[in-house]
Design a protein around this motif. Structure first.
Motif, mmCIF file in Angstrom:
data_model
loop_
_atom_site.group_PDB
_atom_site.id
_atom_site.type_symbol
_atom_site.label_atom_id
_atom_site.label_comp_id
_atom_site.label_asym_id
_atom_site.label_seq_id
_atom_site.Cartn_x
_atom_site.Cartn_y
_atom_site.Cartn_z
ATOM 1 N N PRO A 206 -7.049 2.723 -5.340
ATOM 2 C CA PRO A 206 -8.143 2.787 -5.835
ATOM 3 C C PRO A 206 -8.242 3.905 -7.109
ATOM 4 O O PRO A 206 -9.189 3.816 -7.234
ATOM 5 N N HIS A 207 -6.939 3.994 -7.461
ATOM 6 C CA HIS A 207 -7.421 5.915 -8.152
ATOM 7 C C HIS A 207 -7.985 5.254 -9.184
ATOM 8 O O HIS A 207 -8.750 5.950 -9.421
ATOM 9 N N ASP A 208 -7.194 4.396 -9.758
ATOM 10 C CA ASP A 208 -7.544 3.988 -11.399
ATOM 11 C C ASP A 208 -9.308 3.533 -11.478
ATOM 12 O O ASP A 208 -10.118 3.876 -11.933
ATOM 13 N N VAL A 210 -11.329 4.692 -9.353
ATOM 14 C CA VAL A 210 -12.873 5.653 -8.299
ATOM 15 C C VAL A 210 -12.674 6.360 -9.850
ATOM 16 O O VAL A 210 -14.163 6.236 -10.281
ATOM 17 N N HIS A 211 -11.458 7.244 -10.226
ATOM 18 C CA HIS A 211 -11.863 7.125 -12.081
ATOM 19 C C HIS A 211 -13.199 6.272 -12.788
ATOM 20 O O HIS A 211 -14.037 7.319 -13.515
ATOM 21 N N VAL A 212 -12.896 5.172 -12.744
ATOM 22 C CA VAL A 212 -13.826 4.503 -13.697
ATOM 23 C C VAL A 212 -15.476 4.162 -13.178
ATOM 24 O O VAL A 212 -16.619 4.219 -14.539
ATOM 25 N N ILE A 229 -14.888 16.739 -9.658
ATOM 26 C CA ILE A 229 -15.283 15.900 -8.603
ATOM 27 C C ILE A 229 -13.917 15.616 -9.116
ATOM 28 O O ILE A 229 -12.877 15.384 -7.688
ATOM 29 N N PHE A 230 -12.957 15.677 -10.131
ATOM 30 C CA PHE A 230 -11.135 15.018 -9.918
ATOM 31 C C PHE A 230 -10.480 15.529 -8.006
ATOM 32 O O PHE A 230 -10.026 14.650 -8.186
ATOM 33 N N TRP A 231 -10.846 17.041 -8.288
ATOM 34 C CA TRP A 231 -9.631 17.456 -7.536
ATOM 35 C C TRP A 231 -9.973 17.099 -6.147
ATOM 36 O O TRP A 231 -9.153 16.746 -5.468
ATOM 37 N N HIS A 233 -11.029 13.958 -5.387
ATOM 38 C CA HIS A 233 -10.149 12.522 -5.447
ATOM 39 C C HIS A 233 -8.533 12.471 -5.668
ATOM 40 O O HIS A 233 -8.423 12.063 -4.541
ATOM 41 N N HIS A 234 -8.432 13.389 -6.502
ATOM 42 C CA HIS A 234 -7.006 13.878 -6.550
ATOM 43 C C HIS A 234 -6.039 14.049 -5.025
ATOM 44 O O HIS A 234 -5.324 13.675 -4.521
ATOM 45 N N ALA A 235 -7.192 14.929 -4.547
ATOM 46 C CA ALA A 235 -6.721 15.151 -2.895
ATOM 47 C C ALA A 235 -6.778 14.546 -2.093
ATOM 48 O O ALA A 235 -5.701 13.931 -1.230
HETATM 49 CU CU LIG Z 1 -6.300 10.655 -11.286
#
Ligand SMILES: [Cu+2]
Length: 477
Positions: A206-208, A210-212, A229-231, A233-235
């Protein structure tokens, strides 16, 4: 002191103390000068920085000297097997800086970064942004430092369930097949790789997505880390690495020295230079002051050397995949759905599974590759369907969806730089299960495959999107 435990943000109260202190620390870090490695801007620039972006040019203040920028900024690792370890280091240093900032604001010691788990089907509300990130005010202020106005995902809106699917957890191998087959749980073997190339499975989904789906500055790697929220998501992506390791004794990290020992530069919470290599971060309890994740069985995630060696010695070497179809010209996409036909050649070599010979045996693994995907402007994600019947809509056939091209980072990967030639991104979809479904429904033609590409939104003016080649690979067992 026990190591900190990172908590599931959707299990916390809307303004739990962890989130209140995060918001206060974000505000404090934003007040620090650009040249301070513990400032919000500097931390985000480590991931990506480009003065041509309004989100960056709008930030005031003198920048660090060019040599410092070159060494510490634009370091994020994508389309590589360093994607997971690099982001683990990056998030750990960030957490350390936020925790020190919280203490500096007279808050409690041991602050930990919550994670955003958006993939729990029993809690569909988790596909929304957590409330603390969309509220117009914070408990201590009529302005909320965690709110980010550019996001496309509005309060109460949910990301589609297919965009947070965890099919990557079924990947057997961390490392990608060298060409055409699985892109691996963790990505392909490379050296330092900032942007272009083939994304690993967890990175792609899901990484990409969720970003878009969050969109706005989160939708581009150059600006993403400016959004609080980036952080979280990456956690969560970092947590999923732990989940994958804990899921099966066969799931193992790479052992090659060229993966374990590549050194990356950061700054610690005192603003001093620091560095780490993947070998330093394999046990999260040993990363800086250490951390674990709520709900992840840690012992299972950290295999003993002896067990790992035994399993490696038993792992079967796979035959290389065989290409059986490819487009012969690049496909330029517009806003309308685009359908094309791939002519499939009979597999002659490794693509002919031995088990295929036995009637009714499972077919070979089937991989659909999208190579040299390049873009300019702000392209929306593109959904991909197989054998969609003529005149019928994709909405009528969710079962025929193979996946989506997220296009996160496609623009940066399309411009030639010192590091890469600008030949874009590369995605792989394992479509073996979809092919089996088509076969049972008598909708599979072994000689021809129909592929329909559907942009989720019309392409904005000035946007270009091109797929260099689409190819199909079979891998027997
Ligand atoms: Cu990322």
């Amino acid at each position: 002191m026990p190591v900190r435990e990172r908590a599931d943000v959707w299990k916390l109260a809307q303004w739990d103390q962890q989130l209140v202190w995060y918001a206060k620390a974000v505000e404090k870090m934003r007040s620090r000068p650009f040249t301070d490695p513990t400032s919000w801007a500097y931390q985000a620039a480590i991931h990506g920085y480009d003065i041509a972006y309004p989100a960056w040019s709008a930030l005031p203040g003198a920048r660090p000297a060019p040599a410092e920028q070159k060494r510490y900024w634009n370091q994020c690792q994508h389309a590589t097997w360093f994607f997971l370890p690099w982001h683990r280091m990056y998030v750990a240093y960030f957490e350390q800086i936020v925790a020190a900032t919280v203490v500096g604001l007279s808050g409690p010691a041991g602050w930990s970064l919550p994670f955003w788990n958006y993939s729990d089907p029993t809690r569909p509300e988790t596909r929304q942004l957590p409330h603390a990130f969309t509220a117009s005010s914070a408990p201590f202020s009529n302005h909320n430092p965690l709110l980010q106005h550019t996001r496309e995902l509005g309060p109460g809106q949910s990301m589609p369930a297919v965009d947070v699917a965890l099919s990557a957890l079924r990947e057997e191998s961390f490392e990608a097949d060298p060409h055409g087959g699985s892109s691996g749980f963790g990505g392909r073997a490379t050296g330092f790789n900032h942007s272009a190339g083939r994304h690993g499975q967890l990175e792609q989904l899901p990484h990409d997505m969720v970003h878009v789906d969050v969109g706005g500055i989160m939708g581009d790697p150059v600006t993403a880390a400016l959004d609080p929220i980036f952080w979280l998501h990456h956690a969560n992506i970092d947590r999923l690495w732990q989940v994958w390791l804990a899921d099966s004794a066969q799931h193992l990290d790479p052992t090659a020295s060229k993966w374990r020992d590549l050194v990356f530069d950061f700054n610690s919470s005192d603003g001093k230079p620091a560095s780490m290599k993947p070998a330093d971060v394999l046990d999260t309890r040993q990363v800086l002051s250490g951390y674990t994740y709520e709900g992840v069985h840690l012992a299972a995630a950290v295999a003993s050397e002896a067990t790992a060696a035994r399993i490696r010695s038993m792992t079967k070497v796979k035959v290389p995949p065989e290409m059986v179809a490819a487009t012969d010209a690049a496909v330029e996409l517009g806003s309308a759905p685009h359908t094309l036909q791939l002519t499939i050649a009979p597999a002659s070599g490794s693509g002919r599974s031995k088990t295929l010979a036995a009637a009714g045996g499972p077919g070979p693994d089937t991989f659909l590759n999208f190579e040299n995907v390049t873009a300019a402007g702000t392209p929306p994600p593109v959904d991909v369907y197989l054998n969609l019947p003529d005149g019928e809509s994709a909405q009528q056939h969710p079962e025929l969806r193979a996946g989506a091209l997220p296009l996160f980072g496609a623009v940066g990967a399309s411009v030639s730089t010192e590091e890469h030639a600008g030949d874009g991104l590369h995605y792989v979809f394992k479509v073996s299960e979809l092919v089996e479904i088509l076969k049972t429904q008598n909708r599979w033609n072994p000689k021809q495959l129909r592929i329909t590409l559907i942009p989720r939104k019309p392409l904005p003016a000035g946007t270009r999107l091109k797929v260099g080649r689409i190819s199909l690979y079979l891998q027997g067992s």
